[in-house]
Write an enzyme that holds these catalytic residues in place. Structure first.
Site, mmCIF file in Angstrom:
data_model
loop_
_atom_site.group_PDB
_atom_site.id
_atom_site.type_symbol
_atom_site.label_atom_id
_atom_site.label_comp_id
_atom_site.label_asym_id
_atom_site.label_seq_id
_atom_site.Cartn_x
_atom_site.Cartn_y
_atom_site.Cartn_z
ATOM 1 N N SER B 57 5.440 2.891 5.779
ATOM 2 C CA SER B 57 5.981 4.093 6.326
ATOM 3 C C SER B 57 6.979 4.056 7.378
ATOM 4 C CB SER B 57 4.784 4.999 6.868
ATOM 5 O OG SER B 57 3.996 5.447 5.865
ATOM 6 N N LYS B 183 -5.204 -2.208 3.132
ATOM 7 C CA LYS B 183 -4.775 -1.910 4.349
ATOM 8 C C LYS B 183 -5.203 -0.506 4.707
ATOM 9 C CE LYS B 183 -0.982 -0.137 7.447
ATOM 10 N NZ LYS B 183 0.497 -0.039 7.671
#
Lengths: 329, 329, 329, 329
Positions: B57, B183
């Site tokens: 991101s 993650k």
């Protein structure tokens, strides 16, 4: 490859029924099935719809590469032209997260004969927009400045993490010369009323009487509230269900415009019931229903699931009444 | 173009601090700024991080073309190699809506030296998955079957319309030989505890004492709960804040492993306070802080906004304490 | 009725395990089962918990009248006193939509021996708060001004339409002399780190070494991240799972404080696995598990469903390991 | 206190405009202002509305005690009776989390002259309902079995954490003899079409021509889509904006029924524009607008904020056009 960009003749967005076409795939390879893409487009045009939209949610835009998207649109354009429907416009889904890629999609759409771009607001980083509406407005204006084809705003909160464009935002954007309409998949007809009121330009005492292109096209995003879109001054629908029942959707509009509300309501009821199956199962149930009743449709790309036989049976039944109506028209 | 796929040497995922690098752009053209991409990667490696992640991101993956993504990863690989860090692995964000495009991203990542793929679940059509977890599990397993590089699951509900993978789903997926880690940006450390317990294989009486690659890598997704990831048996973090303070993040882990909890907590507090600025402003505030304190960073691609001078001042102040700590290490 | 408000002796909030007790009902009439309410409270006190909370989510506060709430709290107070646990404080869930009713709940809690009020932010009209945090801050401050007992903030976004209080808001509120703690059911331990750092007052080089009441009590809201709450400087947990396994939760804290991390982690893993059943099935599975393993628990008020026999069997199994551990302690 | 339960005469739910009245408070004490509650009810009845609803969202139900709710309803009933409107029904908001309290509200409403109960689905524990719709259906059926007054379903996802009852659920519930209608605040007119089609019983060739009570009353929940509710066969609206402009709302219905669509549309546009101010600011802006233009309204209970002078000015302006229209009727 044989498409000539000079073919970009002006095709106006007139009131009526628009259809976001599915993308069809080979059931084994998941490659594009261009033959079915072409024949389905022609079937819809023959039924009387006034425009097609490629790469909407039904068109599995998010499953296609840039190049595949161009193939879908050019295949659709060629098929329409070959079948005598060169006047029918194609709206191409062009939403992306960046201004840059959105504009790229618009240019690629134009290059293969797309007439209009349907653009979702970017939402991935929406939490970082500040204030939200300012970033969204700037996004649409910048895209509209740079796009070779006019923009329709696509308000579909369910596809963009709940981002719902207000009537204020849409009305402000409608002032841009290259932003020419909106698809309201939000289903908010109060919003539709405000947008129509602000954009209709000249008042007419007769509702929907004109077949001319309006200054700002306002379309309902589902067939199950077609009459509601019309009574608010909307100009039609851009609705996935019209893949299954284009004639029924068109007939609702015709009856409505004739002032035959009772019959329009009866047909609207059948359409709303059929749409419930399409709304619940989305493109998966739509393709299943087409396969059951029309003999084509196939599957969506993975990871969209292939229906179980129970689902196929249930959805076939869910569309039975609507297909019977469609066949009778 | 000069990258040799044969260079894909095995680079293990060892415990430590991983960093999702930003993508840097020319402030005028918004084209890739490969010089800064390269120098930033080297700065992080020199600080001691054990891996980098491109196209997370923070890396504005959704703003990049396939080709640009390859450029970013190959630039990063080359920069690391040239600076003597050829052993540091690169994790490449490869999430997409279709199995097909996700696999394509994995292959493209491999082709330019990417070592692992970080994959978000598809969410655009999540309402049509049925039952949800079955489709998601099949998605990851199919991608893992076809990807030339191992997969890390990326659980970040905020990026995928709230889809939050449960410990059951992640544990089930961990059995696939080509799915090697997760993650957890969800911040759910109870989930982390369950995942570690189910995947750690052999028990050790000393927490985090080993620097060997674990059978299934579990990383916290933010620096503000680094100690919480470790106390649950997690192996480190993959956290955007480490772009700003790699050494402070590494130091928390070192102090923790030495059993020096009091100092680790003190440093964790500074990091958690600094992270608050990064969490609120995302990549926009992270770049702003880097520009203020490091002299590079620049802007994100449109429509991400460029900060006002008030924001720049506020974010500079928000990172002041953390940069002072970082400089002292 | 026999409760004497003068009995409101000071009961401090010391570090440790707090339990939000279920409310028990007659299986036929759904009336309060005060006998079980009393005996369960005593069981928990005997196990060593440092406080109880009535009228949390597990206590079905939203299913109880004002008068029933008072009966539950006074029954709990009397039972604790009679069994020699008059020093154990009771935290009473007092959240309501208006300042007025919230204060009324606080006064009613005080009148029957409640020591502290646990208060959710109001959310029904959250869209009309402007700016949001200002209204929320004013809400808590006004309630704290008027409440006869101190306030703990209850941050549980899942119960209030997603409203998630930031560390900034909680830290600001902690300055009020009558706001003395927070329960973080959000699970955001980065937030916990920031809150502890800002409110701990004096620094200590030894983590959690003290059994004294902290200036601002910070509790994790679930047992599955107990160690994570402690490593961040939190003072314990207020967690529904402790209804099932109070001793295991206490033992995690004891082992952690002794520096025995390996054993604490092992126990944390069992607790996190058991908690997964409680998290998924909420009060319905918690009561089912208690009924299966302890012989009491019963049902929740309608419309909460009564478990099927399949669910009872699944949940019994889900808690098996945890109950075995608990019995061994 | 002077209300006689024997006064519960049958009051039918006929097509038309229904109004959810605000609750008015003393600006200093926040106690009920029964004089204004009474006079406002009479103003609406004189304007021609066919029913009132107490304790909706506009009525701040969540801010009122059981006893206050009874006072509001009995005050309204007495005021209507005294002014010659004893035939106008009162619908009373009775939603609560438990079956037990919901039924209690229904009984208390009946006891003070309430004619119908408007019931939201319970949502606090929605995650524990399994499968969701089964629990919701059972909730409504049990309440309907036990309530002394008939039930209207209140579908307002925004008030219940997004829980949106489908047409299937509402149609199934409509079969219960004591469930007699629905308020659709969701704004989903496709759903409205399906519900009307399934519940209208006998078909009529003329839309909305009848003033008789329908077998199942379907009301739009906002004034900004009044025409859309009617064209779908809905019987009217239950809409907060009618507190401000009852006559304009009634006039839209009259023009529509007369077949005067053009004028109905023009009026609908003004109403939709005015409603935008009410939708954005909720009861806060509605009261502000009433205070500005009618001289009464006052404030909501804390923590709902009191408007700033800028807000009062903006909202006064936002309602200007609508009040001018209302005054002219």
């Amino acid at each position: 490859a044989s498409f000539d960009p000079e073919d970009n003749m002006p095709r106006h967005l007139v009131p009526g029924v628009y259809v976001p076409t599915p993308c069809f795939f080979d059931p084994v390879t998941e490659d594009l099935d261009t033959a079915t893409i072409a024949s389905h487009a022609v079937r819809l045009a023959q039924a009387g719809v006034v425009g097609l939209a490629t790469q909407g949610s039904n068109g599995e835009a998010v499953h296609l590469t840039h190049s595949e998207r161009q193939t879908v649109t050019s295949t659709t354009r060629s098929a329409l032209n070959s079948a005598g429907f060169s006047h029918i416009p194609i709206i191409v889904g062009c939403g992306a997260q960046s201004v840059r890629e959105t504009v790229q999609y618009c240019r690629e759409a134009y290059a293969v004969g797309g007439d209009y771009a349907l653009v979702l607001p970017p939402a991935y980083y929406a939490g970082l927009f500040a204030p939200a509406s300012a970033s969204v407005i700037e996004f649409f204006q910048t895209v509209a400045d740079q796009s070779p084809i006019p923009i329709l705003i696509y308000n579909y909160p369910g596809a963009v993490s709940g981002m719902d464009l207000s009537s204020d935002v849409i009305i402000q954007l409608s002032a841009h010369p290259n932003i020419v309409g909106v698809k309201l998949t939000c289903g908010n007809t109060g919003k539709l009323n405000r947008i129509v009121a602000a954009t209709k330009g000249t008042k007419s005492s007769k509702p929907q009487s004109s077949s001319a292109a309006p200054p700002f096209l306002v379309l309902g995003g589902s067939a199950d509230f077609t009459m509601q879109s019309l009574i608010g001054g909307g100009h039609g629908i851009l609705a996935g269900l019209a893949n299954i029942s284009p004639k029924a959707c068109i007939e609702i509009m015709r009856l409505y415009r004739e002032g035959n509300f009772a019959e329009a309501q009866e047909m609207q009821e059948v359409v709303a019931r059929g749409d419930w199956t399409a709304i619940q199962g989305g493109i998966v149930s739509t393709k299943s229903g087409m396969q059951s009743w029309l003999g084509y449709g196939g599957y969506s790309r993975s990871p969209l699931p292939r229906p179980t036989s129970e689902q196929n049976a249930k959805w076939k039944e869910g569309f039975r009444e609507l297909f019977a109506l469609e066949k009778s028209l």
